[in-house]
Design a protein around this motif. Structure first.
Motif, PDB file in Angstrom:
ATOM      1  N   GLU A 127      46.905  32.415  58.503  1.00 42.52           N
ATOM      2  CA  GLU A 127      45.297  32.758  58.733  1.00 42.52           C
ATOM      3  C   GLU A 127      44.821  32.200  57.514  1.00 42.52           C
ATOM      4  OE1 GLU A 127      44.311  33.567  61.803  1.00 42.52           O
ATOM      5  OE2 GLU A 127      46.278  34.067  62.351  1.00 42.52           O
ATOM      6  N   ASP A 128      43.373  31.817  57.728  1.00 41.78           N
ATOM      7  CA  ASP A 128      42.444  31.211  56.658  1.00 41.78           C
ATOM      8  C   ASP A 128      42.157  32.776  56.317  1.00 41.78           C
ATOM      9  OD1 ASP A 128      40.200  30.760  55.323  1.00 41.78           O
ATOM     10  OD2 ASP A 128      39.968  28.824  56.132  1.00 41.78           O
ATOM     11  N   VAL A 129      42.485  33.221  54.949  1.00 41.67           N
ATOM     12  CA  VAL A 129      42.121  34.520  54.317  1.00 41.67           C
ATOM     13  C   VAL A 129      40.795  34.725  54.202  1.00 41.67           C
ATOM     14  CG1 VAL A 129      42.544  35.837  52.370  1.00 41.67           C
ATOM     15  CG2 VAL A 129      44.326  34.516  53.053  1.00 41.67           C
ATOM     16  N   LYS A 139      49.042  34.899  48.438  1.00 44.71           N
ATOM     17  CA  LYS A 139      49.972  35.039  49.351  1.00 44.71           C
ATOM     18  C   LYS A 139      49.595  34.544  50.713  1.00 44.71           C
ATOM     19  CE  LYS A 139      53.318  36.235  46.275  1.00 44.71           C
ATOM     20  NZ  LYS A 139      54.458  35.278  46.037  1.00 44.71           N
ATOM     21  N   PRO A 140      50.150  34.134  51.582  1.00 42.89           N
ATOM     22  CA  PRO A 140      49.724  33.667  53.007  1.00 42.89           C
ATOM     23  C   PRO A 140      49.567  35.118  53.713  1.00 42.89           C
ATOM     24  CG  PRO A 140      52.031  33.080  53.031  1.00 42.89           C
ATOM     25  CD  PRO A 140      51.629  33.332  51.522  1.00 42.89           C
ATOM     26  N   ASP A 192      56.485  37.582  49.930  1.00 46.66           N
ATOM     27  CA  ASP A 192      56.216  36.255  50.210  1.00 46.66           C
ATOM     28  C   ASP A 192      54.847  36.102  51.351  1.00 46.66           C
ATOM     29  OD1 ASP A 192      58.547  34.845  48.964  1.00 46.66           O
ATOM     30  OD2 ASP A 192      59.712  36.215  50.679  1.00 46.66           O
ATOM     31  N   ALA A 193      54.628  36.964  52.016  1.00 45.07           N
ATOM     32  CA  ALA A 193      53.350  37.093  52.921  1.00 45.07           C
ATOM     33  C   ALA A 193      52.974  38.507  53.186  1.00 45.07           C
ATOM     34  CB  ALA A 193      54.007  36.412  54.163  1.00 45.07           C
ATOM     35  N   ILE A 194      51.649  38.699  53.589  1.00 46.98           N
ATOM     36  CA  ILE A 194      51.306  39.987  54.064  1.00 46.98           C
ATOM     37  C   ILE A 194      51.127  39.658  55.650  1.00 46.98           C
ATOM     38  CG2 ILE A 194      49.480  41.440  53.844  1.00 46.98           C
ATOM     39  CD1 ILE A 194      50.330  39.719  50.830  1.00 46.98           C
ATOM     40  N   ALA A 195      51.475  40.482  56.371  1.00 43.59           N
ATOM     41  CA  ALA A 195      51.244  40.702  57.631  1.00 43.59           C
ATOM     42  C   ALA A 195      50.279  41.854  58.299  1.00 43.59           C
ATOM     43  CB  ALA A 195      52.487  40.717  58.701  1.00 43.59           C
ATOM     44  N   VAL A 196      49.291  41.622  59.089  1.00 47.57           N
ATOM     45  CA  VAL A 196      48.474  42.977  59.451  1.00 47.57           C
ATOM     46  C   VAL A 196      48.296  42.873  60.905  1.00 47.57           C
ATOM     47  CG1 VAL A 196      46.413  41.416  59.351  1.00 47.57           C
ATOM     48  CG2 VAL A 196      46.283  43.951  58.913  1.00 47.57           C
ATOM     49  N   SER A 197      48.172  44.092  61.537  1.00 47.12           N
ATOM     50  CA  SER A 197      47.905  44.298  62.873  1.00 47.12           C
ATOM     51  C   SER A 197      46.415  43.804  62.789  1.00 47.12           C
ATOM     52  CB  SER A 197      48.116  45.695  63.267  1.00 47.12           C
ATOM     53  OG  SER A 197      47.831  45.969  64.594  1.00 47.12           O
ATOM     54  N   ALA A 214      44.787  43.879  53.246  1.00 47.45           N
ATOM     55  CA  ALA A 214      45.890  42.758  53.488  1.00 47.45           C
ATOM     56  C   ALA A 214      45.111  41.415  52.875  1.00 47.45           C
ATOM     57  CB  ALA A 214      45.909  42.446  54.901  1.00 47.45           C
ATOM     58  N   LYS A 215      43.851  41.316  53.158  1.00 50.22           N
ATOM     59  CA  LYS A 215      43.113  40.083  52.554  1.00 50.22           C
ATOM     60  C   LYS A 215      43.139  40.273  50.939  1.00 50.22           C
ATOM     61  CE  LYS A 215      39.555  38.199  54.827  1.00 50.22           C
ATOM     62  NZ  LYS A 215      38.407  38.072  55.536  1.00 50.22           N
ATOM     63  N   GLY A 216      42.877  41.419  50.745  1.00 46.45           N
ATOM     64  CA  GLY A 216      42.759  41.894  49.255  1.00 46.45           C
ATOM     65  C   GLY A 216      43.871  41.367  48.407  1.00 46.45           C
ATOM     66  N   LEU A 217      45.139  41.776  49.196  1.00 46.67           N
ATOM     67  CA  LEU A 217      46.475  41.498  48.299  1.00 46.67           C
ATOM     68  C   LEU A 217      46.708  39.727  48.481  1.00 46.67           C
ATOM     69  CD1 LEU A 217      48.501  44.528  50.076  1.00 46.67           C
ATOM     70  CD2 LEU A 217      47.851  44.090  47.598  1.00 46.67           C
ATOM     71  N   CYS A 218      46.492  39.400  49.653  1.00 49.75           N
ATOM     72  CA  CYS A 218      46.590  37.881  49.703  1.00 49.75           C
ATOM     73  C   CYS A 218      45.656  37.335  48.684  1.00 49.75           C
ATOM     74  CB  CYS A 218      46.207  37.415  51.171  1.00 49.75           C
ATOM     75  SG  CYS A 218      47.190  37.912  52.322  1.00 49.75           S
TER      76      CYS A 218
END
Length: 230
Positions: free
Chosen positions: A210-212, A89-90, A59-64, A80-84
């Motif tokens: 975030e704005d991907v 996904k957000p 449902d979402a990708i979270a990144v440090s 993370a951005k590539g997956l989003c």
């Protein structure tokens, strides 16, 4: 129900985790330098396959998001951005030091103490660290900063509180402040994507994404390239 893929590459830890509704399902990680680019996507694949979760189930990708290693942050955020983008996904960003603090707060046996402050530290250069102070409920006491550690560091807080120092930057602090009875040190702390769970779930529930396209890591300091040996 929310299934969140979590990525941590800001330090020597290359770590991925999977959580559902704020509960950790599983994780995979290695503590090693200069290995993040080689293993990050492999670890994600292995983790999802082990849990029987498809990429579309996320449902979402979270990144440090930093601060930390310039190269490590670029790798984690780019992944993370590539997956989003690919999955539509957000993106959720969790500041690295905040995630580290929650890693201690949510550990087994940890007790809240109004007289105790938490000080996660990420090693920078020489006697410098990236750091911030938090109370034992996760509230931020000081802003994230790059500090050079000396005998006067944290003196105004150590005079009335105990401070628990941890992270890969804490060892250099221990050498300088270790004789202070209010300075406590948590040895063996390793950063992990599992520590993103609490804040990632909170941000997902509140739609704090975030704005991907425009999101960038929190470097705190400009990147300085070393000279190539001749």
């Amino acid at each position: 129900m929310s299934t969140i893929l979590q990525i941590e590459t800001a330090t020597t830890s290359c770590s991925v985790a999977l959580s559902r509704d704020g509960n950790l399902l599983d994780f995979k990680q290695i503590i090693a330098r200069n290995i993040h680019a080689e293993v990050i996507t492999l670890y994600i694949d292995e983790l999802l396959n082990k849990q029987g979760v498809s990429y579309n189930d996320i449902d979402a990708i979270a990144v440090s998001s930093g601060p930390g290693s310039y190269t490590g942050l670029r790798i984690g955020v780019s992944t993370a951005k590539g997956l989003c983008f690919a999955l539509d996904k957000p993106l959720i960003a969790v500041e690295t030091l905040e995630a580290m603090a929650y890693g201690v707060i949510t550990s087994d046996g940890f007790e809240q103490d109004s007289k105790l402050l938490l000080c996660p530290m990420i090693d920078a250069r020489r006697m410098e660290v990236y750091t911030a102070l938090f109370d034992t409920t996760g509230n931020r006491i000081t802003a994230t900063s790059a500090d050079i550690i000396d005998e006067q560091s944290f003196s105004s807080y150590l005079s009335g509180n105990k401070i628990l120092f941890f992270g890969d930057g804490a060892e250099k602090c221990k050498a300088v402040l270790g004789s202070n009875p209010n300075a406590l040190f948590l040895d063996g702390f390793a950063n992990s994507a599992t520590y993103l769970t609490t804040k990632a779930h909170e941000k997902f529930r509140e739609d704090r994404f975030e704005d991907v396209a425009y999101f960038e890591p929190f470097y705190l300091k400009d990147f300085i390239a070393g000279k190539k040996a001749s």
